[in-house]
Structures are given as structure tokens and as C-alpha cells.
Design a protein around this motif. Structure first.
Motif, mmCIF file in Angstrom:
data_model
loop_
_atom_site.group_PDB
_atom_site.id
_atom_site.type_symbol
_atom_site.label_atom_id
_atom_site.label_comp_id
_atom_site.label_asym_id
_atom_site.label_seq_id
_atom_site.Cartn_x
_atom_site.Cartn_y
_atom_site.Cartn_z
ATOM 1 N N GLU A 84 52.645 57.927 8.715
ATOM 2 C CA GLU A 84 53.582 57.818 7.592
ATOM 3 C C GLU A 84 53.324 56.490 6.879
ATOM 4 N N PRO A 108 53.329 51.092 12.840
ATOM 5 C CA PRO A 108 54.169 50.934 14.025
ATOM 6 C C PRO A 108 53.982 52.114 14.976
ATOM 7 N N LEU A 109 54.120 51.830 16.250
ATOM 8 C CA LEU A 109 53.955 52.886 17.243
ATOM 9 C C LEU A 109 55.120 53.871 17.141
ATOM 10 N N PRO A 110 54.828 55.124 17.327
ATOM 11 C CA PRO A 110 55.918 56.099 17.276
ATOM 12 C C PRO A 110 56.827 55.935 18.486
ATOM 13 N N THR A 111 58.102 56.089 18.274
ATOM 14 C CA THR A 111 59.047 56.018 19.401
ATOM 15 C C THR A 111 59.936 57.254 19.363
ATOM 16 N N PHE A 112 60.466 57.607 20.504
ATOM 17 C CA PHE A 112 61.405 58.717 20.565
ATOM 18 C C PHE A 112 62.377 58.484 21.710
ATOM 19 N N VAL B 84 57.764 45.294 10.486
ATOM 20 C CA VAL B 84 57.005 46.491 10.133
ATOM 21 C C VAL B 84 57.930 47.684 10.268
ATOM 22 N N THR B 86 58.522 51.924 9.296
ATOM 23 C CA THR B 86 57.979 53.184 8.795
ATOM 24 C C THR B 86 58.865 53.682 7.668
ATOM 25 N N LEU B 87 58.262 54.119 6.590
ATOM 26 C CA LEU B 87 59.035 54.584 5.449
ATOM 27 C C LEU B 87 59.221 56.089 5.526
ATOM 28 N N GLU B 92 65.867 59.845 14.301
ATOM 29 C CA GLU B 92 65.629 60.789 15.388
ATOM 30 C C GLU B 92 66.908 61.210 16.090
ATOM 31 N N ILE B 104 67.623 55.297 26.094
ATOM 32 C CA ILE B 104 66.260 54.915 26.480
ATOM 33 C C ILE B 104 65.306 55.390 25.391
ATOM 34 N N LYS B 105 64.495 54.466 24.911
ATOM 35 C CA LYS B 105 63.524 54.801 23.872
ATOM 36 C C LYS B 105 62.124 54.724 24.484
ATOM 37 N N ALA B 106 61.324 55.747 24.268
ATOM 38 C CA ALA B 106 59.944 55.743 24.759
ATOM 39 C C ALA B 106 59.012 55.334 23.638
ATOM 40 N N GLU B 107 58.051 54.487 23.963
ATOM 41 C CA GLU B 107 57.106 53.975 22.964
ATOM 42 C C GLU B 107 55.688 54.065 23.526
ATOM 43 N N PRO B 108 55.007 55.186 23.333
ATOM 44 C CA PRO B 108 53.621 55.283 23.820
ATOM 45 C C PRO B 108 52.746 54.213 23.167
ATOM 46 N N LYS B 174 55.173 63.135 25.486
ATOM 47 C CA LYS B 174 56.544 63.593 25.270
ATOM 48 C C LYS B 174 57.177 64.172 26.551
#
Lengths: 114, 293
Positions: A84, A108-112, B84, B86-87, B92, B104-108, B174
């Protein structure tokens, strides 16, 4: 290493402007922005774009040709392959005629949430 | 217009650029720019190779035999803090209905084999611990549960952050991250400490760790990396986490990560067993010719 399709800058100059023009280094090559708008006198806004269509190793905003340049805000919007668009924002800093500011940041790294 | 076209445009402007006096003393106006020449036919953008080692700044017109222009100044590339964002990314998740719910947030990570888990509360408050594999959990319940997942290789817990490394770099995180997140949440919801109290009780103070790490650096690590004109310096000890910087030949070296993980980590952990996280604070992009630029 991402391929940068294009990037846009918006620079809000602070109390001390610079004579310009606004230049940047892309992979070591010094260039000027395309479609420039505005200015770099104190309090003015400058906007420009560059369709890089190349892989980014280094991107830097070149300091003023002489004296100092106070910048209230610098915002770069990168449009890269496979991500993006994202914005990199620097605030309240000063450049002089001996430096260039590293403005390259990867997406930026994607987070979820888990 | 691509990168190569613009370089061509700039080379074409060398006479104007070589003028010592800029006409914009009151501030540059974009409208002052001379009209751009008609663009040349589009050329394919070149992708410089990683080994091309771009200079820190300016292409030198003089050195390219393109005229008698005064060589441009060589500028130091400086760093500054940036945010930084993301636009256009959709939000989420909404704020939880229950504010006490554990988030808890996962950041690969870009390496592919590691995922960070950012928890909204401490997992091992003020301390860190590295679990190199299932055989060294020392009765720590969270690590034991995590290593029951066969794909996992190591777990680093640092206060409210976990860095979990799996055995492969490929594949989506995921499903695995969701499983790991559920285990972290269940552990925090229990009254049991995530890391065995026997570990926490043995961790010495910062001064003792600092002295021991400095000794390892002086007697073991630096004599080793000196052969490559490198040196390591200890920048801080916080809790039992160690922060170092790599200098000389190590800064910006393509093998810095290998040196860090296979050399420095092993030396620190074997000589000072209560070290938890080890962080490299080196800016490997700085300087005039680093590999990482």
C-alpha cells in the motif's frame, strides 16, 4: 528491496527558508523534483513528485546550497510495488549545506491482531 | 519520465548548476524553474545492483568528463527520526468491548522466519529471556506450550514483546500466529508466571551483567573481530537486555548479522548465562560505503 514507482514530497519550511531549488539523491544521483509547486521561503510549502520506477537503495533530501534550511514538516509518500502507499514524516529539523537527510524507509511491516 | 531520463535532464543543466550564485535569495519558487525540455522517449529504468555501492551524495559531473564544473560538495548523509504510516489501510479491529481484554498484535518480520508479538501488558516485566529450544525451558510454562508447536525454533520474551522464530522462512504466519496468540493470552489469563520464577530469581543486577559482558567483549569478542578491523562496544544494559554497537569493519558489513548471531550471541550467552535479549543498535546504513546502503 522494493521497486519504487513514484514518490511525492511536501515540505513545510520553518523560520528559515533556503534559496533552492529542492534536490534529492536517488541511489546516489542528484536530481530535482518534477511538477514542483510552491516554494521554500519561510513558512511556504513545496510539493514535488518523482516517478522513479526503479529499486531504491538510498534516497536523501539534499540540504540547501548555502546556509541553513529549517523544516517544520517533511512528508514523503512512497508508491511501491506490492505494498500500500505509505507516508514517511519528519518534523522540526534543520539541514545545512554539508548534509543530506536519509528519507528512505521501507514499507511498514504488516500487522494483525491475534 | 524515469530515473535515467531525469539524470539526463540534470546532466543537460550542468551549466546552470555550475553557477555559484543562486537567484532565489528570498526563497525558492517552483514557478522560477525554467521550462523543462521535451522529455526524451521513455527508457527502461535500470536497477542498480546491490554491489554498486552508490556514493553518499552527488554524481560528480567534473569527474565524468562532462565539463569544467566545480566538483560538487560531498555531503554527509544524516539520519532523523521519522514516523511511517500506511495510507488507506483499513482499521483491522475495533477497540474491544471489554477494556480488560488482552490485545496482542502480530508483526511478521521481513526475514520470514520471525514474528513479533506485541502484547498490551508485560509478559516478563522488566526482564527478558531467550529460549533456544524445547530443551531449555527450565519449567517456564509459556515456553513449554509454545514449543509443543513443532514448527517453532526459538522464543525471546522481552517484557511485553515476544519474538518467535520458526524453522522455515517461507509461508504465511497468519495461522501459526493466531495459535501462538491464543497460547500467550491463555497464559496471561492464568495466575501462573509466564517465565519460571527460578529464572527470574537468578538474574543479577545490571552492574554485574555490564561488567561481565564488557569482559567478554574485551577478552573474546573484540580480539576476534579485530582481524577484520572491526570492534564491538557495549552501549547499555537495561534489566538483563544488552545493547551493543558494531564499529570499524563490522559496521555495514554484509556478514554483520552472522557475526552477531553466531559469534557475539554465543559468546555472551555462554559466558554470561543470565543475558536475555541482545540488540544491535548499529546503523549499518551510515557511513560512506556500507554494504547495507
Amino acid at each position: 528491496m522494493p521497486r519504487v514507482n513514484s514518490f511525492e514530497v511536501e515540505i513545510t519550511t520553518g523560520a528559515q527558508g533556503m534559496p533552492g531549488p529542492v534536490k534529492f539523491d536517488f541511489n546516489g544521483h542528484t536530481m530535482e523534483f518534477q511538477q514542483p509547486e510552491g516554494g521554500t521561503a519561510a513558512g511556504e510549502k513545496f510539493r514535488g513528485v518523482f516517478p522513479a520506477r526503479s529499486f531504491a537503495h538510498s534516497v536523501a533530501l539534499v540540504g540547501p546550497p548555502e546556509g541553513k534550511w529549517k523544516i517544520d514538516e517533511l512528508r514523503i509518500t512512497y508508491h511501491c510495488d506490492n505494498s500500500e502507499p505509505y507516508a514517511v514524516t519528519f518534523t522540526d529539523f534543520e539541514l545545512d549545506d554539508s548534509v543530506a537527510l536519509d528519507i528512505w524507509r521501507p514499507a511498514p511491516l504488516p500487522t494483525f491482531d491475534v | 519520465m524515469g530515473l535515467l531520463d531525469s539524470i539526463g535532464r540534470m546532466l543537460g543543466k550542468k551549466d546552470r548548476e555550475s553557477e555559484a550564485v543562486f537567484p532565489y535569495q528570498a526563497g525558492y519558487k517552483a514557478s522560477d524553474q525554467p521550462a523543462a525540455p521535451a522529455p526524451a522517449p521513455a527508457a527502461p529504468a535500470a536497477a542498480p545492483s546491490a554491489g554498486s555501492a552508490a556514493p553518499a551524495a552527488f554524481v560528480s559531473l567534473g569527474s565524468m568528463g562532462l565539463g569544467a564544473a566545480e566538483p560538487p560538495k560531498r555531503r554527509q548523509v544524516v539520519q532523523a527520526f521519522a514516523t511511517v504510516t500506511t495510507l488507506g489501510a483499513k482499521v483491522e479491529s475495533e477497540a474491544p468491548a471489554d477494556p480488560s481484554a488482552i490485545r496482542i498484535k502480530a508483526e511478521p518480520q521481513s526475514s520470514g522466519d520471525t514474528c513479533k508479538f506485541l502484547v498490551d501488558r508485560p509478559v516478563f516485566a522488566g526482564r527478558s529471556w531467550f529460549f533456544a529450544g524445547p530443551g531449555v525451558t527450565q519449567g517456564s510454562p509459556l515456553a513449554e506450550k509454545l514449543f509443543a508447536i513443532p514448527e517453532l525454533d526459538s522464543v525471546l520474551i522481552d517484557d511485553s514483546t515476544l519474538s518467535v522464530t520458526r524453522k522455515t522462512k517461507d509461508g504465511d504466519w497468519k495461522s501459526l500466529a493466531t495459535q501462538i496468540g491464543a497460547l500467550i493470552r491463555a497464559q496471561l489469563e492464568s495466575s501462573e508466571p509466564a517465565v519460571a520464577t527460578s529464572i527470574a530469581e537468578k538474574i543479577p543486577g545490571e552492574t554485574e551483567i555490564r561488567d561481565q559482558i564488557q569482559r567478554v567483549i574485551d577478552l573474546e569478542v573484540n580480539p576476534g573481530v579485530a582481524a577484520h578491523s572491526g570492534h564491538i562496544s557495549l552501549t547499555a544494559v537495561r534489566g538483563n537486555s544488552v545493547y551493543i554497537k558494531m564499529g570499524g569493519g563490522c559496521q555495514g558489513c554484509s556478514a554483520a548479522d552472522l557475526t552477531l548471531k553466531e559469534g557475539i550471541h554465543r559468546s555472551f550467552r555462554s559466558a554470561v548465562p543470565f543475558v536475555g535479549a541482545i540488540y544491535d543498535e548499529t546503523d549499518h546504513k551510515a557511513g560512506l560505503n556500507p554494504y547495507f546502503r
